[in-house]
Scaffold this active site. Structure first.
Site, mmCIF file in Angstrom:
data_model
loop_
_atom_site.group_PDB
_atom_site.id
_atom_site.type_symbol
_atom_site.label_atom_id
_atom_site.label_comp_id
_atom_site.label_asym_id
_atom_site.label_seq_id
_atom_site.Cartn_x
_atom_site.Cartn_y
_atom_site.Cartn_z
ATOM 1 N N ASP A 1 0.792 18.311 -21.787
ATOM 2 C CA ASP A 1 -0.110 17.043 -21.605
ATOM 3 C C ASP A 1 0.915 15.887 -22.406
ATOM 4 O O ASP A 1 1.093 15.891 -23.912
ATOM 5 C CB ASP A 1 -1.634 17.763 -22.575
ATOM 6 N N LYS B 1 -2.082 5.760 -22.636
ATOM 7 C CA LYS B 1 -1.280 6.349 -24.189
ATOM 8 C C LYS B 1 0.272 5.759 -23.796
ATOM 9 O O LYS B 1 0.614 5.391 -25.044
ATOM 10 C CB LYS B 1 -1.476 7.018 -24.501
ATOM 11 N N PHE C 1 -8.987 19.225 -24.924
ATOM 12 C CA PHE C 1 -9.277 17.795 -25.605
ATOM 13 C C PHE C 1 -10.088 18.433 -24.590
ATOM 14 O O PHE C 1 -10.619 18.937 -23.304
ATOM 15 C CB PHE C 1 -8.422 16.589 -24.381
ATOM 16 N N THR C 2 -11.093 16.895 -24.525
ATOM 17 C CA THR C 2 -12.558 16.602 -24.113
ATOM 18 C C THR C 2 -12.216 17.384 -22.693
ATOM 19 O O THR C 2 -12.813 17.938 -21.742
ATOM 20 C CB THR C 2 -13.596 15.795 -24.419
ATOM 21 N N TYR D 1 0.500 -1.073 0.503
ATOM 22 C CA TYR D 1 -0.135 -0.080 0.002
ATOM 23 C C TYR D 1 0.926 1.353 0.397
ATOM 24 O O TYR D 1 0.948 2.112 -0.552
ATOM 25 C CB TYR D 1 -0.975 -0.397 1.397
ATOM 26 N N ARG E 1 -16.717 12.172 -34.031
ATOM 27 C CA ARG E 1 -16.368 13.565 -33.761
ATOM 28 C C ARG E 1 -17.274 14.333 -34.806
ATOM 29 O O ARG E 1 -16.524 14.993 -35.365
ATOM 30 C CB ARG E 1 -15.281 13.296 -33.915
ATOM 31 N N PHE F 1 -23.279 10.748 -26.663
ATOM 32 C CA PHE F 1 -22.628 10.168 -27.455
ATOM 33 C C PHE F 1 -22.326 8.688 -26.816
ATOM 34 O O PHE F 1 -21.965 7.961 -27.457
ATOM 35 C CB PHE F 1 -21.573 10.794 -28.014
HETATM 36 C C1 LIG Z 1 -6.544 10.461 -23.123
HETATM 37 C C2 LIG Z 1 -6.131 11.955 -23.467
HETATM 38 C C3 LIG Z 1 -6.304 11.909 -22.077
HETATM 39 C C4 LIG Z 1 -7.015 11.426 -21.145
HETATM 40 O O1 LIG Z 1 -6.431 10.817 -20.046
HETATM 41 P P1 LIG Z 1 -7.521 9.457 -20.271
HETATM 42 O O2 LIG Z 1 -6.222 8.892 -19.452
HETATM 43 O O3 LIG Z 1 -8.556 9.002 -20.775
HETATM 44 O O4 LIG Z 1 -8.272 9.958 -18.849
HETATM 45 C C5 LIG Z 1 -5.718 13.899 -22.239
HETATM 46 N N1 LIG Z 1 -4.886 14.422 -22.955
HETATM 47 C C6 LIG Z 1 -4.934 13.740 -24.409
HETATM 48 C C7 LIG Z 1 -4.292 14.677 -25.620
HETATM 49 C C8 LIG Z 1 -5.778 12.532 -24.105
HETATM 50 O O5 LIG Z 1 -5.129 11.860 -25.635
#
Ligand SMILES: *Cc1c(COP(=O)(O)O)cnc(C)c1O
Length: 483
Positions: A223, A266, A132-133, A80, A389, A455
Site C-alpha cells: 500500500d 495522497k 488501515f480502516t 472514454y 481517532r 463518527f
Molecule cells: C487514505 C488511505 C487509503 C484509502 O485511500 P482513499 O483514496 O481515501 O480511498 C488506503 N491506505 C492508506 C494507507 C491510506 O492512507
C-alpha cells in the site's frame, strides 16, 4: 553531515516552494465558533469548511498542486477509451516503479476493493504490518481476517524508534505456520503506516518480510498511499540507504512486491488511485473489476485532467525538496509540543502530528470520548479542525457497551505544501494554551448515534456547560477576535 541539505537537522523547517495562488481563510470570532460547534453536534466532520481556519482533518485530496501540475491539466486527452493521458500515466509509473501493468481506480479504497474481492475467500487471512480502516473493512466484508503483526514497540506512543511501522518477522513466521501458507491471501505492507501515526517501515524490513513471504509462495502487496513520507524517512534514517537517490529507493522498494497500489489523493498530490501489477495473467484477471466497478480501463473513474496532473505529481514525488516538507513541519510541530510537555506520539511521522488524548485529558473517561472532546475544544479555541481517532471512531460491542479504543488520539494532518510555518506556529500556540487549560475540557455524549460509522455523522452534546467556561477563559486571554 550527510550529503543532504538541511533535512531533519534544520532548526527552521523550510517551504521549498513559493505561494502563487491563494485561497482566503476565515477565522470566525471565538463566540461564533462555539455556535458552529454546537450546530455541528460537537462533531468536526459536520463543520462547514468556510467556518474553519486551519483544516487539519486529513491529507486526503487536499494537498496543493504545483504550477506544473495545473498546467498539465490543459493538455489532458479526453477520451472514454484509449486516452493518451492514460498511457502517459502508465508509462510514468512504469518508469518509476518498474511495473508494467496499471489498473486505474477512483481512489485508494477502490483498489482495496478489487484486490480483496479477487484474492480473499471466507476464512482466509491477510497479513499486515498494521491495518488501515478501509483496507481492513474490505477483507472482513468478504469473511477474511486481518492479522496485524507490527512489532510491539511500534505501538508505544512515546518512542525514539526510527521505523515504528516495521513488521515482526517472528510473528509473521508463526502466523504462516499456524494458518497455513495456502490460507494466506496476501501480505500487505503499508508504507507510512497511517493509524499508528504515519510511521515508516525500513527498506531492510520490507525486504526481509517479502523474502519470507516469497519462501512460502505468498503474494506480496504494497500500500503505497503514504510512500512519499516513507521514502523521505528511509533516506534520512536508514544508514545503508543514505547515498541512494529517492528514485533508486523507490525502485528498490517496488521490486520487492507483486502488486503496488496507491491512493492518488495522497501519492501524487491529486485524486484517484491505481493498482500496478507485475504479472500479465494476473493483470488480465483483475481487469474485469475495473470495467465493472470503476470505469473503462483507461480512466477507471478518474478525470483525465487529474490523471495528467498526477503524471507530474509522481515525478515531483521523486524530489527530496518536495517530499521533505510535510515530515519536517510535522517534526517541528511534534518536537515543540513535546518540549512543552504536551503528550505527543513520537517521533513525528508523516501525515500529521498526533496528540495522545488519553493523557492530554486524562480526567475524561473513555465513555465520554476524550479525543472527541479534545478535537471539539481545539476547533473552539483556534478554529483548528483535527480528526478524532479514538473510542468515538469505534463501533459498540454487540451487547451495546462501548468498545474502548486502544489508543485515544487527535490527529492534526499536514496536507502537503499547504500550510506555512507561521500557521504551524499558531497551531502550536493554541495547543499549548489548551494544554494549560485542559482541566476546563469536559466529556461528550451522543444525542444522535448512527449504527455504522457513527463518527462521520453522529451528533453529540457536552455533558456539562464546559464549552461556555472554556470559551470564557479563551476570550479572557485572546479577546473577542471580532472582525
Ligand atoms: C487514505 C488511505 C487509503 C484509502 O485511500 P482513499 O483514496 O481515501 O480511498 C488506503 N491506505 C492508506 C494507507 C491510506 O492512507
Amino acid at each position: 553531515m550527510p550529503n543532504i541539505k538541511f533535512y531533519d537537522h534544520a532548526q527552521i523547517p523550510m517551504e521549498m516552494h513559493k505561494v502563487k495562488i491563494v485561497q482566503k481563510l476565515n477565522l470566525l470570532p471565538a463566540r461564533q465558533r462555539l455556535v458552529k460547534m454546537e450546530e455541528a453536534g460537537y462533531n468536526t466532520f459536520m463543520l462547514h469548511n468556510g467556518d474553519i481556519f486551519m483544516d487539519m482533518l486529513t491529507d486526503s485530496g487536499v494537498n496543493a498542486m504545483s504550477d506544473n501540475m495545473q498546467a498539465a491539466m490543459l493538455h489532458a486527452d479526453d477520451a472514454y477509451a484509449g486516452s493518451e493521458t492514460f498511457y502517459r500515466m502508465r508509462d510514468k509509473l512504469e518508469e518509476i516503479m518498474g511495473i508494467k501493468y496499471l489498473l486505474p481506480a477512483h481512489q485508494g479504497r477502490a483498489c482495496e476493493h478489487i484486490i480483496a474481492q479477487h484474492f480473499v475467500k471466507p476464512g482466509s487471512t491477510v497479513i499486515m504490518n498494521y491495518h488501515f480502516t478501509t483496507s481492513k473493512a474490505h477483507v472482513t466484508r468478504l469473511g477474511g481476517k486481518v492479522e496485524e503483526l507490527v512489532k510491539d514497540e511500534g505501538l508505544v506512543t512515546k518512542s525514539t524508534l526510527p521505523f515504528k511501522g516495521n513488521i515482526d518477522l517472528e510473528k509473521v513466521k508463526a502466523c504462516i505456520e499456524k494458518e497455513g501458507a495456502e490460507n494466506i491471501a496476501y501480505m500487505r505492507l503499508e508504507a507510512g503506516t497511517n493509524l499508528i501515526g504515519g510511521q515508516p517501515i525500513s527498506y531492510e524490513n520490507m525486504k526481509e518480510a517479502t523474502d519470507l513471504a516469497k519462501q512460502y509462495g505468498i503474494l506480496t502487496v504494497l500500500d503505497a498511499s503514504l510512500l512519499q513520507d516513507n521514502l523521505y524517512f528511509i533516506k534520512i534514517r536508514e544508514e545503508s540507504m543514505k547515498d541512494k537517490s529517492i528514485r533508486e529507493i523507490t525502485r528498490m522498494i517496488a521490486d520487492l512486491f507483486d502488486i503496488v497500489y496507491f491512493s492518488a489523493r495522497k501519492f501524487g498530490f491529486g485524486r484517484g488511485g491505481g493498482i500496478l501489477v507485475r504479472d500479465e495473467a494476473m493483470f488480465h484477471e483483475l481487469e474485469d473489476y475495473v470495467t465493472m466497478f470503476e470505469g473503462f480501463l483507461t480512466y477507471g473513474g478518474m478525470s483525465v485532467k487529474e490523471m495528467e496532473a498526477l503524471i507530474i505529481g509522481f515525478e515531483e514525488t521523486m524530489d527530496m525538496d518536495v517530499i521533505s516538507q510535510a515530515p519536517q513541519f510535522i517534526k517541528y510541530c511534534v518536537d515543540e509540543l513535546d518540549k512543552y510537555g504536551v503528550p505527543m506520539v513520537t517521533p513525528g511521522g508523516g501525515l500529521g502530528a498526533h496528540i495522545n488524548a488519553r493523557e492530554f485529558v486524562d480526567h475524561i473517561p473513555s465513555e465520554q470520548y476524550p479525543s472527541g472532546a479534545l478535537v471539539a475544544a481545539l476547533y473552539m479555541c483556534g478554529g483548528i479542525r483535527g480528526m478524532e481517532r479514538g473510542t468515538l471512531s469505534e463501533e459498540r460491542n454487540p451487547d451495546g457497551t462501548e468498545h474502548i479504543a486502544s489508543v485515544e488520539m487527535v490527529r492534526l494532518a499536514f496536507p502537503r505544501r499547504v500550510f506555512t510555518l507561521s500557521q504551524t506556529e499558531y497551531v502550536i500556540d493554541r495547543v499549548k494554551w489548551l494544554y494549560d487549560h485542559r482541566h476546563l475540557i469536559g466529556g461528550l455524549r451522543f444525542v444522535h448515534e448512527p449504527k455504522t460509522l457513527r463518527f462521520f455523522t453522529g451528533k453529540l452534546e457536552p455533558v456539562s456547560d464546559w464549552p461556555q467556561k472554556l470559551m470564557e477563559a479563551y476570550i479572557a486571554e485572546f479577546g473577542e477576535e471580532i472582525e
